[in-house]
Design a protein around this motif. Structure first.
Motif, PDB file in Angstrom:
ATOM      1  N   VAL A   6      89.877  55.668 -35.021  1.00  0.00           N
ATOM      2  CA  VAL A   6      88.565  56.284 -34.895  1.00  0.00           C
ATOM      3  C   VAL A   6      88.167  56.207 -33.425  1.00  0.00           C
ATOM      4  CG1 VAL A   6      86.157  56.256 -35.646  1.00  0.00           C
ATOM      5  CG2 VAL A   6      87.964  55.510 -37.220  1.00  0.00           C
ATOM      6  N   SER A   7      87.871  57.361 -32.835  1.00  0.00           N
ATOM      7  CA  SER A   7      87.442  57.437 -31.432  1.00  0.00           C
ATOM      8  C   SER A   7      85.984  57.864 -31.390  1.00  0.00           C
ATOM      9  CB  SER A   7      88.289  58.450 -30.657  1.00  0.00           C
ATOM     10  OG  SER A   7      89.638  58.044 -30.639  1.00  0.00           O
ATOM     11  N   ILE A   8      85.191  57.126 -30.634  1.00  0.00           N
ATOM     12  CA  ILE A   8      83.753  57.369 -30.557  1.00  0.00           C
ATOM     13  C   ILE A   8      83.345  57.534 -29.106  1.00  0.00           C
ATOM     14  CG2 ILE A   8      81.466  56.347 -30.966  1.00  0.00           C
ATOM     15  CD1 ILE A   8      84.146  54.823 -32.883  1.00  0.00           C
ATOM     16  N   PHE A  55      84.764  54.346 -27.210  1.00  0.00           N
ATOM     17  CA  PHE A  55      85.368  53.242 -27.953  1.00  0.00           C
ATOM     18  C   PHE A  55      86.433  53.804 -28.887  1.00  0.00           C
ATOM     19  CE2 PHE A  55      81.013  51.960 -26.998  1.00  0.00           C
ATOM     20  CZ  PHE A  55      81.199  50.703 -26.441  1.00  0.00           C
ATOM     21  N   VAL A  56      87.467  53.022 -29.111  1.00  0.00           N
ATOM     22  CA  VAL A  56      88.522  53.394 -30.045  1.00  0.00           C
ATOM     23  C   VAL A  56      88.799  52.177 -30.925  1.00  0.00           C
ATOM     24  CG1 VAL A  56      90.938  54.102 -30.304  1.00  0.00           C
ATOM     25  CG2 VAL A  56      89.559  55.025 -28.421  1.00  0.00           C
ATOM     26  N   ILE A  57      88.870  52.415 -32.227  1.00  0.00           N
ATOM     27  CA  ILE A  57      89.227  51.370 -33.173  1.00  0.00           C
ATOM     28  C   ILE A  57      90.508  51.796 -33.862  1.00  0.00           C
ATOM     29  CG2 ILE A  57      88.505  49.936 -35.109  1.00  0.00           C
ATOM     30  CD1 ILE A  57      85.986  52.053 -33.331  1.00  0.00           C
ATOM     31  N   ALA A  58      91.495  50.920 -33.855  1.00  0.00           N
ATOM     32  CA  ALA A  58      92.772  51.174 -34.532  1.00  0.00           C
ATOM     33  C   ALA A  58      92.865  50.212 -35.710  1.00  0.00           C
ATOM     34  CB  ALA A  58      93.935  50.978 -33.574  1.00  0.00           C
ATOM     35  N   PHE A  90      76.000  60.070 -30.779  1.00  0.00           N
ATOM     36  CA  PHE A  90      77.427  59.798 -30.668  1.00  0.00           C
ATOM     37  C   PHE A  90      78.226  60.900 -31.365  1.00  0.00           C
ATOM     38  CE2 PHE A  90      76.709  58.271 -34.916  1.00  0.00           C
ATOM     39  CZ  PHE A  90      77.929  58.358 -35.563  1.00  0.00           C
ATOM     40  N   SER A  91      79.501  60.926 -31.044  1.00  0.00           N
ATOM     41  CA  SER A  91      80.447  61.796 -31.753  1.00  0.00           C
ATOM     42  C   SER A  91      81.666  60.947 -32.100  1.00  0.00           C
ATOM     43  CB  SER A  91      80.844  62.993 -30.898  1.00  0.00           C
ATOM     44  OG  SER A  91      81.464  62.568 -29.698  1.00  0.00           O
TER      45      SER A  91
END
Length: 100
Positions: A6-8, A55-58, A90-91
């Motif tokens: 997820v990239s924000i 931000f990126v969550i893996a 945000f996107s």
């Protein structure tokens, strides 16, 4: 193993509040069956004066069935929480990766 990424991008003024919220959000995600680990990242390729932070969550999941169950049972509520708190500021984009 599946990676759900997820990239924000969020308005810079809300970046610290979002990062704090994200810590708890990720912890909650890890309670769902099949979620085995997660790593949070802040993008370092955006200039310090950019209007947004990234931000990126893996998330690492056991298999596709676990991800499908998340989408069916939890995704709507989890996404709504972020919208309620930070909507319009945000996107987010998402992608799914499979190990070779």
């Amino acid at each position: 193993m599946i990676v759900y990424e997820v990239s924000i991008e969020i308005d810079r003024a809300l970046g610290d509040a979002y990062a704090d919220w994200l810590r708890d959000h990720v912890a909650q995600m890890l309670t769902f069956d099949g979620f085995v680990a997660a790593q949070r990242y802040e993008r370092s390729d955006l200039p310090d004066d950019a209007p947004r932070r990234g931000f990126v969550i893996a998330y690492r999941l056991r298999d596709q069935a676990a991800l499908d169950a998340y989408f069916a049972d939890h995704a709507t509520a989890m996404r709504a929480d972020g919208e309620r708190r930070f909507g319009g500021h945000f996107s987010a984009t998402r992608r799914v990766l499979r190990e070779l």
